[in-house]
Design an enzyme around this catalytic site. Structure first.
Site, short mmCIF file in Angstrom:
data_model
loop_
_atom_site.label_atom_id
_atom_site.label_comp_id
_atom_site.label_asym_id
_atom_site.label_seq_id
_atom_site.Cartn_x
_atom_site.Cartn_y
_atom_site.Cartn_z
CE LYS A 83 -3.98 1.89 2.59
NZ LYS A 83 -4.86 1.69 3.78
CB SER A 158 -8.28 3.32 2.65
OG SER A 158 -7.45 2.77 3.64
CB SER A 182 -8.36 0.40 5.51
OG SER A 182 -9.15 1.54 5.36
N1 GLN Z 1 -13.12 3.51 6.01
C1 GLN Z 1 -12.66 3.96 7.30
C2 GLN Z 1 -12.35 5.44 7.22
O1 GLN Z 1 -12.62 6.00 6.22
C3 GLN Z 1 -11.48 3.17 7.73
C4 GLN Z 1 -10.25 3.55 7.03
C5 GLN Z 1 -9.06 2.76 7.43
O2 GLN Z 1 -9.16 1.70 8.06
N2 GLN Z 1 -7.90 3.28 7.09
O3 GLN Z 1 -11.86 6.02 8.11
#
Ligand code: GLN
Length: 488
Positions: A83, A158, A182
């Site tokens: 990532k 994400s 994410s």
């Molecule tokens: N979707 C969640 C957010 O937008 C979690 C994101 C993540 O785990 N980095 O914060």
């Protein structure tokens, strides 16, 4: 190519074993993945940057070690996608944000160094929601990633690029980060295995911070055994991260192959039947529970009342920490700088141009929640809710070894369907957030398909450092998953 699932490639475990024995060449392995990238990456857009030359040089090095009679390590010659918020020395690390344009880290993240020490070949940096804020990878400054199973759908987020890379067969393994879901949510939507480890098990040194008390790096793979292998290669104490857990812990892979006989499994009532959980997803969770019962586990429904407040608490705590962590992008220290009449104007112009709308929304939310007069009402209250969630989980784990829930409320949704309504997007993480707030591990294992033929993930949650039993149970589910047809 097929519908997105990696075509009959050996598992990462087998691949590394073959390379170590000199039966497989790391260069040949890499060539196969690069060929698949060349074919489908223009449609999927899993990567911000494919490190073709660096990867080829590295694969050559691995083959050289084997030829010289040396052992490159447990991930010998296995390509891994990262990532794009994991620092890679001299290689751009963008967090899919314009604000880091032109910046290349002067050092490798601890996980990157550990991959290297394990013989892995880093193949590229994957697309993501900007600074890991989102659930669909549509909040990337470089355009969205598409779900390899259906290009009109999102891959989740994400870490959508990492999940899509594994699902499309661009890499057998990938790393992501999970602050509120994410890793697990995109794993579910792309039909791969994705795990968030116990907080502190994997060093965050060199992980660009979103919400430091929640962030953890974790593995994506096509199988539970591969995910456990990758986690075991990157975990362990690191003195460069003050929140890194001291001491040694049993490997995540230490209980694989043991079945589920005698284990106690609790199905979380508040999540399995929560409003907004699609009927097909709820049905798969029930079937997963039946599979475990059939394998000799004692399965019961259990109430973990405070998890209902997880989402609300998270959307105070995560933006608050993010607003502080992202204050460093000021046009002075990293990447982008937009000129201004004085320094304040320069800060404002840089941040206005460099951050996308979702990041700006989080910074505003977080700054507000932390401001004088509101701190106790919002941030302080959310921290108390966090304590309640930890207590309720502790109570549940007195009677159960692992807990079960859906990973994502639905299968992959169409691109564009949630971008105009942030709250709907936030609901994607209702089942995953509680484990982040508690600091506990959780894994999503494919257990589909849903009514639309797309992957469904079931989540296995465990108490702190419960990775061995968590992967043990996940592997039982994997073996019985409807769409896998009983394959290992
Ligand atoms: N979707 C969640 C957010 O937008 C979690 C994101 C993540 O785990 N980095 O914060």
């Amino acid at each position: 190519m097929n519908g997105g699932a990696p075509a009959k490639m050996p598992s990462a475990v087998e691949m590394a074993a073959g390379v170590r024995r000199g039966e497989l060449s790391a260069r040949r392995v890499l060539d196969e993945y690069l060929a698949r990238i060349a074919e489908r990456e223009p449609d999927v857009h899993a990567f911000n940057f494919v490190m073709e030359d660096i990867a080829r040089a590295r694969a050559g090095e691995i083959d050289g070690l084997v030829e010289a009679g040396q052992d490159p390590g447990p991930l010998a010659g296995v390509p891994v996608a990262l990532k794009d918020l994991l620092c890679t020395k001299g290689v751009p690390t963008t967090c899919s944000s314009r604000i880091l344009e032109g910046w290349a880290p002067p050092y490798d993240a601890t996980v990157v160094r550990r991959l290297s020490a394990s013989g892995a070949v880093v193949i590229g940096k994957t697309n993501m929601d900007e600074f890991a804020m989102g659930s669909s990878t549509e909040h990337s400054a470089f355009g969205p990633t598409r779900n390899p199973h259906d290009l009109s759908r999102v891959p989740g987020g994400s870490s959508g690029g990492s999940a899509a890379a594994v699902a499309a067969g661009f890499a057998p393994l990938a790393l992501g980060s999970d602050t509120g879901g994410s890793i697990r949510q995109p794993a579910a939507l792309c039909g791969v295995v994705g795990a968030k480890p116990t907080y502190g098990l994997v060093s965050r040194y060199g992980l660009v911070a979103f919400a430091s008390s929640l962030d953890q790096i974790g593995p994506f793979a096509s199988s539970v055994a591969d995910a456990a292998l990758l986690l075991d290669c990157i975990s362990g104490h690191d003195e460069l991260d003050s929140t890194s857990l001291p001491g040694d812990h049993p490997p995540a892979s230490s209980r694989l192959g043991r079945g589920a006989e005698g284990l106690r499994v609790g199905v979380i009532a508040e999540l399995a039947g929560a409003e907004g959980i699609a009927a097909d997803v709820a049905a798969r969770v029930n079937e997963a529970a039946d599979v475990l019962a059939g394998a000799g586990a004692k399965v019961e429904e259990i109430s973990v009342p405070a998890v209902r407040y997880g989402l609300s608490a998270y959307y105070m705590i995560a933006p608050a920490e993010a607003s502080s962590n992202l204050a460093r992008y000021d046009g002075v220290r990293y990447g982008l700088r937009k000129p201004g009449a004085d320094i304040t104007e320069m800060y404002l112009a840089t941040r206005a141009a460099g951050f996308g709308p979702e990041v700006k929304r989080r910074v505003m939310l977080g700054t507000y929640a932390l401001s004088a007069g509101y701190y106790d009402a919002y941030y302080g209250k959310a921290q108390k809710v966090r304590t309640l969630i930890i207590r309720d989980f502790e109570e549940a784990y007195r009677s159960f070894d692992v807990l079960l829930s859906p990973t994502s409320p639905t299968t992959a949704f169409p691109l564009g369907s949630k971008t105009s309504d942030p709250l709907t997007m936030y609901l994607s993480d209702v089942c995953t957030i509680p484990s982040n707030l508690a600091g506990h591990p959780a894994v999503s294992v494919p257990f589909g398909p849903g009514d639309d033929g797309l992957p469904v993930g079931v989540q296995v949650l465990a108490p702190a450092l419960g990775e061995p039993v968590m992967f043990q149970v996940a592997q039982v589910l994997e073996g019985a998953a409807p769409h896998r047809g009983g394959q290992e």
